[in-house]
Design an enzyme around this catalytic site. Structure first.
Site, PDB file in Angstrom:
ATOM      1  N   GLU A  85     -32.098  10.770 -31.040  1.00 24.34           N
ATOM      2  CA  GLU A  85     -32.700  11.009 -29.496  1.00 24.34           C
ATOM      3  C   GLU A  85     -32.493   9.870 -28.710  1.00 24.34           C
ATOM      4  O   GLU A  85     -32.483  10.146 -27.715  1.00 24.34           O
ATOM      5  CB  GLU A  85     -33.336  12.140 -30.063  1.00 24.34           C
ATOM      6  CG  GLU A  85     -33.212  13.636 -30.612  1.00 24.34           C
ATOM      7  CD  GLU A  85     -33.086  12.389 -32.096  1.00 24.34           C
ATOM      8  OE1 GLU A  85     -33.330  11.968 -32.710  1.00 24.34           O
ATOM      9  OE2 GLU A  85     -32.789  14.094 -33.456  1.00 24.34           O
ATOM     10  N   PHE A 147     -42.723  23.809 -40.419  1.00 22.17           N
ATOM     11  CA  PHE A 147     -42.115  22.212 -40.441  1.00 22.17           C
ATOM     12  C   PHE A 147     -41.304  22.099 -39.516  1.00 22.17           C
ATOM     13  O   PHE A 147     -40.817  23.016 -38.230  1.00 22.17           O
ATOM     14  CB  PHE A 147     -40.701  23.273 -41.189  1.00 22.17           C
ATOM     15  CG  PHE A 147     -39.531  21.305 -41.222  1.00 22.17           C
ATOM     16  CD1 PHE A 147     -39.807  20.775 -42.366  1.00 22.17           C
ATOM     17  CD2 PHE A 147     -38.533  21.604 -41.028  1.00 22.17           C
ATOM     18  CE1 PHE A 147     -39.174  19.135 -42.489  1.00 22.17           C
ATOM     19  CE2 PHE A 147     -37.364  20.478 -41.164  1.00 22.17           C
ATOM     20  CZ  PHE A 147     -37.777  19.661 -42.015  1.00 22.17           C
ATOM     21  N   GLN A 148     -40.940  20.724 -38.768  1.00 22.40           N
ATOM     22  CA  GLN A 148     -41.034  20.138 -37.769  1.00 22.40           C
ATOM     23  C   GLN A 148     -41.703  20.046 -36.172  1.00 22.40           C
ATOM     24  O   GLN A 148     -40.760  20.689 -35.628  1.00 22.40           O
ATOM     25  CB  GLN A 148     -39.449  20.256 -36.978  1.00 22.40           C
ATOM     26  CG  GLN A 148     -38.878  19.008 -38.530  1.00 22.40           C
ATOM     27  CD  GLN A 148     -37.286  19.278 -37.914  1.00 22.40           C
ATOM     28  OE1 GLN A 148     -36.415  20.138 -37.930  1.00 22.40           O
ATOM     29  NE2 GLN A 148     -35.939  18.043 -39.042  1.00 22.40           N
ATOM     30  N   LYS A 197     -37.886  28.953 -31.173  1.00 15.96           N
ATOM     31  CA  LYS A 197     -36.330  30.045 -31.103  1.00 15.96           C
ATOM     32  C   LYS A 197     -36.285  31.006 -31.080  1.00 15.96           C
ATOM     33  O   LYS A 197     -35.515  31.684 -31.337  1.00 15.96           O
ATOM     34  CB  LYS A 197     -36.454  28.587 -32.826  1.00 15.96           C
ATOM     35  CG  LYS A 197     -35.215  29.047 -33.263  1.00 15.96           C
ATOM     36  CD  LYS A 197     -35.061  28.608 -35.289  1.00 15.96           C
ATOM     37  CE  LYS A 197     -33.827  28.710 -35.310  1.00 15.96           C
ATOM     38  NZ  LYS A 197     -33.933  27.952 -36.687  1.00 15.96           N
ATOM     39  N   MET A 510     -37.318 -13.750 -24.223  1.00 17.29           N
ATOM     40  CA  MET A 510     -38.384 -13.225 -23.300  1.00 17.29           C
ATOM     41  C   MET A 510     -39.664 -14.396 -24.300  1.00 17.29           C
ATOM     42  O   MET A 510     -40.701 -15.604 -23.658  1.00 17.29           O
ATOM     43  CB  MET A 510     -38.519 -12.377 -22.342  1.00 17.29           C
ATOM     44  CG  MET A 510     -39.860 -12.857 -20.611  1.00 17.29           C
ATOM     45  SD  MET A 510     -38.896 -14.079 -20.195  1.00 17.29           S
ATOM     46  CE  MET A 510     -37.780 -13.127 -19.240  1.00 17.29           C
TER      47      MET A 510
END
Lengths: 595, 196
Positions: A85, A147-148, A197, A510
């Site tokens: 993602e 869940f999630q 959902k 760097m």
């Protein structure tokens, strides 16, 4: 005659009747469309209403209804399946920055949403218009550690311009319209819409109306005529003006106005890294880069000018160094669309709170034609000093290992300065910006404010998808490349013809440079034992080559650009090279070091 | 060595109380999005109050912070930048009329044993709140500035205060500005789209 004309009349009547019938049919068809879609279909239809054709995303449980709706719209919208993602949002950022349009990305709930967080923060600080749509667990499960499930609204609150959780699908068209308006207007930024959902599955009547007004939001402040007059007066009376331009010029699409303005008044002009490419690098009034690794002239002259004209920039600490010793001698005109930036870091004697394009348009007729040749000459002298002490050896080394700057120079020459240059974060980023000869606006895509390593590869994919006709070159360090190299899989699947140049010094360069200069060369965990990048590219069926010797560089660059597909070029460069000039952190811009 | 961005200003300015008054849409999460602006700068919120305003549907937050003027100004601008915030105002102490409301709960037995408590509370202008007759406590209520409400608490504490609670500061500005006029200005603003 009569018979003829009456028959014509009759047939016209018939035609009109038919038209009326057709119109009625159209209306009823439209009404038909208006009726009964799922929340998920409403999401896709809303995106289509906003003209969105490209979405970067990754499916998962809580966003599956939206993906199911997407399946039915594949002929109208192009969904790019990224590999993480973070890749989706950086690609959307690259897309937005290259095109000026709003980037869109999809992710599922929980880890899908949290994986967006780095990119959201990046887009916020670099004012990039993004609409993120995340799936969420069903509304009855909110707050239950389902869940999630994660509270992405609270997580994203400090790093979004606006966020909203949809639990009722009736809201979807209105909220998406609002999201696009907020993301793109004024000072742009990321917006997150979290959709449960159950809302995705809910049946609604679809009707879309674009948003162009929110009573609590005023994205385009109008500068007062008095402020414009005062600014013009300061400009007309200045003998040593210095203009600083930033991302605001590019966002406002004010490149032409900027050019007209500085040419009319003959003002030396310097850029922040986010403003880069708004004025051609080789324009006679472009005196170079500001800040920590910027050019010698604009840094030391900041403390010698009598007037600073800041256009669409925010006086970031990497630009200003020590604020107590920054341009104390100068008057400051600050042209900026975001009122909260005025007097945040630097006191403005005149603040023009406005879109940069509008402000410049108003100022141009009020300023006197002028030149500041003697003053400009001082910048040229500084450039010469810098060139002799730094640039010459960086750009044209005759012996020793390859240098990043010569690679950038050769690629700049090969692309005539017209590529979109995407950079990651670190030494190579500073080098690319310093030495690429930009000749087109919207050609610099980088993680400026946030400094997100891993940005370049996915951002380059997004940029290429936005501008397939333009050459897109991504300069990436060996460290940053390994942060998001999974996106090679996206390149493999969708074949965007990006040119990836890994400037490999086998160090986190760097950080190593700072360790050398400020931590007594204690190279604490900056050495990288790198994998075989060519073998990795081969694994993704991406053509590639590795250069270690100077004499092979030209040929390999030529081969990369004459290959009509994605390409990865690894260039092994000097291990312990440093980027100079440098304003050490927290010091005055006057203390810029050339070595 | 890096210096704080605001070092220069803090030297010339003193820490003091500021009242920030915010008008916003009544949207979920609004309070959170406001308070994180203070969290980010590690500014402690001295008191906070949320209520309706005189305009239907518009919420008013009243927040007191202790900081320096320049920081307060920056914070207010960042609050005003929130999409659902209609307007945000910064006031010095002398620019507002303000009060806090406090409740002091004391056992009836204590009150019987120490009749001087009623003298103390009436001297402070506290009133007895009406409760059920069988209730074993007396509740005093007092409206005033934080310091005076706190002073009464200090004087009652030796006798035993079972519970004490105080509201956040609520404040009205001394300015003549009308919120309805402000709302009209916001509604009619031409700053929603770019000038032609």
């Amino acid at each position: 005659m009569d018979i003829l004309s009456s028959s014509i009349e009759q047939s016209t009547d018939l035609l009109n009747q038919n038209e009326n019938i057709n119109q009625e049919i159209n209306i009823s068809v439209k009404n038909e469309i208006k009726k009964k879609v799922t929340g998920s279909e409403a999401v896709i239809m809303s995106l289509l209403e906003e003209g969105i054709q490209t979405i970067f995303g990754y499916p998962g449980g809580a966003i599956m209804p939206i993906y199911d709706a997407l399946y039915g719209f594949q002929d109208q919208v192009n969904h790019i399946l990224v590999r993480h993602e973070q890749g989706a949002i950086h690609a959307a950022q690259g897309f937005a920055r290259a095109s000026g349009k709003t980037g869109v990305c999809f992710a599922t709930s929980g880890p899908g949403a949290t994986n967006l967080v780095t990119g959201i923060a990046d887009a916020q600080i670099d004012s990039t218009p993004i609409v993120c749509i995340t799936g969420q667990v069903s509304s009855h499960l909110l707050g239950t550690d389902a869940f999630q499930e994660t509270d992405i609204i609270s997580i994203s609150m400090p790093i979004t311009k606006w966020s909203y959780q949809v639990t009722n699908a009736e809201e979807i068209p209105r909220i998406i319209a609002k999201a696009f308006y907020i993301a793109a207007s004024g000072r742009p930024g990321p917006v997150l819409i979290d959709i449960t959902k159950d809302a995705q599955n809910q049946i609604i009547d679809f009707e879309y109306k674009k948003c162009d007004k929110i009573r609590s939001y005023h994205p385009y402040p109008i500068a007062s005529d008095q402020d414009i007059e005062r600014a013009a007066e300061l400009i007309n009376n200045s003998t040593k003006p210095l203009l600083l331009f930033g991302h605001g010029v590019i966002i406002a699409n004010a490149q032409e106005e900027l050019k007209t303005f500085v040419e009319k008044a003959g003002i030396p002009s310097a850029w922040t890294i986010m403003g880069l490419s708004a004025l051609d690098t080789d324009h006679p009034l472009n005196v170079g880069m500001l800040g920590m690794h910027g050019n010698y002239g604009p840094n030391i002259k900041t403390n010698e000018c009598d007037l600073l004209i800041a256009v669409g920039m925010r006086f970031d600490d990497r630009v200003t160094g020590d604020l107590n010793r920054y341009a104390n001698q100068a008057k400051v005109i600050h042209i900026e669309i975001d009122p909260s930036e005025i007097n945040k870091n630097i006191h403005a004697d005149v603040a023009i709170i406005s879109d940069a394009k509008i402000a410049l348009k108003k100022l141009i007729p009020k300023i006197n034609p002028n030149n500041h040749n003697e003053w400009l000459e001082e910048f040229k002298k500084c450039s010469q000093i810098e060139y002799d002490k730094v640039n010459k050896n960086e750009l044209y080394p005759e012996k020793g290992e390859l240098k990043m700057a010569e690679v950038v120079r050769k690629i700049s020459e090969r692309t005539n300065g017209k590529a979109i240059v995407v950079t990651d974060v670190g030494q190579h980023q500073m080098i690319a910006m310093r030495y690429y000869n930009y000749k087109k606006p919207r050609s610099n895509i980088t993680s400026g404010g946030f400094g997100t390593m891993g940005f370049a590869l996915p951002a380059a994919i997004g940029a290429k998808m936005a501008c397939p006709e333009r050459e897109v070159v991504a300069f990436i360090g060996d460290g940053g490349f390994q942060m998001t190299l999974q996106e090679l899989g996206t390149i493999f699947q969708y074949k965007p013809k990006v040119k990836i140049v890994i400037l490999n010094n086998n160090f986190l360069g760097m950080v190593r440079q700072w360790q050398q200069l400020f931590f007594e060369k204690r190279y604490s965990f900056t050495t990288m034992v790198n994998p075989d990048f060519i073998a990795i590219a081969r694994g993704f069926s991406i053509q590639s080559a590795k250069v270690t010797e100077r004499e092979n560089l030209d040929a390999e660059i030529e081969k990369m650009f004459s290959t009509d597909e994605a390409y990865l070029l690894e260039v092994v460069v000097e291990k312990e090279d440093n980027v100079f000039p440098m304003v050490p952190s927290g010091e005055s811009v006057s203390n810029i070091r050339l070595s | 060595m890096g210096k704080s961005l605001y070092t220069d200003n803090s030297n010339s300015e003193t820490m003091r109380n500021f009242t920030i008054s915010i008008l916003s849409e009544n949207s979920i999460g609004m309070l959170h999005s406001i308070t994180i602006i203070f969290t980010r700068r590690k500014i402690n919120i001295e008191s906070i109050n949320a209520s309706d305003s005189e305009v239907p549907g518009v919420y008013r937050y009243t927040i007191v912070i202790k900081t320096i003027r320049s920081t307060a100004e920056k914070v207010v601008k960042q609050i005003e930048k929130l999409i659902d915030v209609l307007s945000s105002f910064l006031y010095e102490e002398d620019q507002v009329h303000y009060q806090e409301f406090s409740l002091y709960k004391i056992s009836k037995k204590v009150l019987v044993a120490h009749p001087e408590i009623e003298k103390i509370t009436s001297e402070h202008g506290a009133k007895i709140m009406l409760t059920e007759p069988e209730y074993e406590f007396v509740i005093f209520e007092k409206t005033g500035h934080r310091e005076s409400n706190r002073k009464l608490l200090n004087e009652l504490q030796p006798y035993g205060v079972s519970e004490f609670v105080s509201s956040g500061r609520i404040a009205v500005s001394k300015s003549k500005r009308e919120t309805t006029t402000l709302m009209e200005q916001l509604e009619n603003s031409k700053c929603n789209v770019i000038e032609a």
